[in-house]
Scaffold this motif. Structure first.
Motif, mmCIF file in Angstrom:
data_model
loop_
_atom_site.group_PDB
_atom_site.id
_atom_site.type_symbol
_atom_site.label_atom_id
_atom_site.label_comp_id
_atom_site.label_asym_id
_atom_site.label_seq_id
_atom_site.Cartn_x
_atom_site.Cartn_y
_atom_site.Cartn_z
ATOM 1 N N LEU A 23 12.588 88.948 24.687
ATOM 2 C CA LEU A 23 13.893 88.453 24.270
ATOM 3 C C LEU A 23 13.842 87.093 23.583
ATOM 4 N N GLU A 46 10.864 79.800 28.388
ATOM 5 C CA GLU A 46 11.525 80.863 29.143
ATOM 6 C C GLU A 46 10.909 80.905 30.531
ATOM 7 N N SER A 55 18.860 89.885 37.856
ATOM 8 C CA SER A 55 17.605 89.287 37.422
ATOM 9 C C SER A 55 17.724 88.981 35.932
ATOM 10 N N GLY A 56 16.898 88.077 35.489
ATOM 11 C CA GLY A 56 16.939 87.690 34.085
ATOM 12 C C GLY A 56 15.997 86.537 33.838
ATOM 13 N N HIS A 59 16.456 80.302 29.509
ATOM 14 C CA HIS A 59 15.826 79.893 28.251
ATOM 15 C C HIS A 59 16.261 78.469 27.945
ATOM 16 N N GLY A 90 19.929 93.486 24.408
ATOM 17 C CA GLY A 90 19.083 93.703 25.570
ATOM 18 C C GLY A 90 19.393 92.817 26.756
ATOM 19 N N ALA A 91 20.363 91.894 26.591
ATOM 20 C CA ALA A 91 20.693 90.974 27.683
ATOM 21 C C ALA A 91 22.152 90.541 27.570
ATOM 22 N N LEU A 119 20.206 84.281 30.821
ATOM 23 C CA LEU A 119 20.344 85.654 30.367
ATOM 24 C C LEU A 119 20.098 86.597 31.526
ATOM 25 N N LEU A 120 20.983 87.559 31.664
ATOM 26 C CA LEU A 120 20.854 88.575 32.702
ATOM 27 C C LEU A 120 20.348 89.861 32.056
ATOM 28 N N ASP A 121 19.410 90.515 32.734
ATOM 29 C CA ASP A 121 18.887 91.790 32.225
ATOM 30 C C ASP A 121 20.015 92.797 32.153
ATOM 31 N N GLN A 122 20.047 93.540 31.065
ATOM 32 C CA GLN A 122 21.067 94.572 30.879
ATOM 33 C C GLN A 122 20.504 95.902 31.336
#
Length: 123
Positions: A23, A46, A55-56, A59, A90-91, A119-122
């Protein structure tokens, strides 16, 4: 000088920086799209982030503006952040914070802005 309209390439960077795969390039492009044409990418880091339910990654992006007009772009970035909806495929960008600003007037006006994006995981 790396500007938001230049190709995203480590060879264009004014200083060595870390850009992780995944990402990271999308995050940097998204920030530079808002940052203005005179923004220089100084650094990107990151690090993984987790909570009980998400989770994520966090950055950290450091930008530098050099010159009076360029610093106006930096001030516009800071003013736009509270209302801006970042799009990073993607996030989900859950939070953006201005962590630090440093400004100097002599020998020429410079503004350095450090941002932190969560950023959170999508998916």
């Amino acid at each position: 000088m790396l500007r938001n309209h230049d190709a995203f390439s480590p060879s264009n960077a004014p200083h060595p920086r870390r850009v992780a795969p995944g990402l990271a390039p999308r995050v940097v492009r998204s920030v530079l799209a808002l940052a203005g044409r005179s923004a220089q990418l100084i650094d990107h880091r990151e690090r993984p982030w987790t909570s009980v339910t998400f989770s994520g990654a966090r950055h950290t992006v450091i930008l530098r503006y050099t010159g009076w007009e360029a610093c106006d772009d930096g001030e516009a970035l800071i003013a736009a952040l509270p209302d801006h909806e970042f799009t990073v495929p993607g996030a989900v960008v859950a939070d953006v914070t201005v962590v630090r600003t440093d400004e100097a007037v002599l020998p020429q006006r410079t503004l350095e802005v450090e941002l932190e994006l969560l950023l959170l995981d999508q998916g």
